[in-house]
Design an enzyme around this catalytic site. Sequence first.
Site, PDB file in Angstrom:
ATOM      1  N   HIS A 276     -13.040  19.282 -53.270  1.00  0.00           N
ATOM      2  CA  HIS A 276     -14.203  20.130 -53.403  1.00  0.00           C
ATOM      3  C   HIS A 276     -15.536  19.201 -52.545  1.00  0.00           C
ATOM      4  O   HIS A 276     -15.700  19.760 -51.625  1.00  0.00           O
ATOM      5  CB  HIS A 276     -14.176  20.956 -54.138  1.00  0.00           C
ATOM      6  CG  HIS A 276     -12.705  22.123 -54.178  1.00  0.00           C
ATOM      7  ND1 HIS A 276     -12.110  23.063 -53.699  1.00  0.00           N
ATOM      8  CD2 HIS A 276     -12.038  22.151 -55.042  1.00  0.00           C
ATOM      9  CE1 HIS A 276     -10.904  23.115 -53.947  1.00  0.00           C
ATOM     10  NE2 HIS A 276     -10.846  22.935 -55.800  1.00  0.00           N
ATOM     11  N   ASP A 327      -4.174  23.596 -51.114  1.00  0.00           N
ATOM     12  CA  ASP A 327      -4.999  24.509 -52.905  1.00  0.00           C
ATOM     13  C   ASP A 327      -3.910  25.255 -52.743  1.00  0.00           C
ATOM     14  O   ASP A 327      -3.046  24.877 -53.295  1.00  0.00           O
ATOM     15  CB  ASP A 327      -6.195  24.276 -52.564  1.00  0.00           C
ATOM     16  CG  ASP A 327      -6.940  24.511 -53.896  1.00  0.00           C
ATOM     17  OD1 ASP A 327      -6.522  24.288 -54.742  1.00  0.00           O
ATOM     18  OD2 ASP A 327      -7.916  24.747 -54.208  1.00  0.00           O
TER      19      ASP A 327
HETATM   20 ZN    ZN Z   1      -7.330  21.985 -56.840  1.00  0.00          ZN
END
Ligand code: ZN
Length: 456
Positions: A276, A327
């Site tokens: 991220h 994800d």
């Molecule tokens: Zn994750």
Amino acid sequence: MSQTIKYYQFKGILLSEGWLTPGFVGVDEVGNIQYISDVRPESVAIEAVHGYALPGFQNAHSHAFQYAMAGMAEKHAAGSKDDFWSWREAMYHCALSLDPDQVEAVAAMLYAEMLRKGYTHVAEFHYLHHDKNGQTYSNLAEMGERLVAAAKTAGIKITLIPVFYQKGGFGQEPQPRQRRFISSTVDEYFHLLDDSATIVADNAHATLGFSVHSLRAVDARDIVSTFEQGPKNIPFHLHAAEQLKEVSDCLAHLKQRPVEWLLNNLPVDDRFHIVHCTHMTDDETIELAKSGANAVLCPGTEGNLGDGIFNLTTFARHEGSWSIGTDSHISLNPLEDLRWLDYAQRFTTHKRNTFDDGASILIQKTLLAGRKAMGTIPANYFAIGNSFDAVVYNAKAPLLAQADINHLLPAILYTSDSGDTLGTLVQGKWIVKNQHHARAERITSSFLQAVKRLAL
Ligand code: ZN
């Protein structure tokens, strides 16, 4: 004794230096490339494929169990504040509901779909370790073994990354609903990692990574110990700076921002795969780029959860490395996620040229860092001796049929959807052909039975 070579002819094959047209590829019995050229090999049978072969994509961040709830958390009650943290409650509910058989069935379905869309290798960031009561299974790595088995059923390569998850938040004890994730100490985590290593060693399609979940989920000293005492030759993955609240909590607790803390307290380099990194200052962005670490970007999930936008423009300008991951699996098409990466920058900069040559840079950099995130694959894809893993786009798709060689890669990246693929090969064999996975019926029926019992 001469070995049998299987030959393919593609309309084009993408090498690191550009297109080879036509592309002839010969693979040996274990699926490694023994011939690659634009010259037709003589006196051999050749399977002609009217498509363009790209290296198979690496999915550098997956939580397989979350596929069971993808698309099921999109009904937003009027007036409610639905954000990452409320989504996380739904995710915990899902995590508490799944038994090992269900996890394996959900993961096999997910991995088959990844293959259909062009991924050939997945890094499974795995923290659903214990049973529903939080007790360890008699086989400590039971769930990891199920994920490796699911990858085998689907035909995808897997890097199993057992995750060290210890806390309920910065300085907080774990909450009861996190009970399936928890290793209390570094030693406990290393036992889990050792048992996971044994499973991986028994499976040719699997490799190992190691990990701490995030700065909020493991004590700061234990993060440092885990990295320092951990294996030296496998990739290290962790989440950082996904949410603004995570940044402010980190500032309150550690007096530094998450990425700033990592850069100041660990020898961050190209073994680090930091997922991220959404919220960084310009200084953090530049320092992270210079460190050689790989930012694992998950634009489909980051958009879906309202995380924010990674500063890719600045990061790329300073030679940063990035890969992509799906994800929560709300989106699974690598090209869609790559477009999201670029378009999010265009939205915010009001310019179109995020990179000098968008398609080439986006795809090549994503592939190279993606391979590094998996831990074992050599940097140069489609070379003699490498496994032949590829996704093939249909040369008859109208916008690909009309594109000249200079515009071919941008046409694939910016216009193709998953319906434009002819198939996916792993170790030299078709796993998906004409949109059909060879084991689709069995995998789908197990998946539907598993999720029916869930009633999320
Ligand atoms: Zn994750």
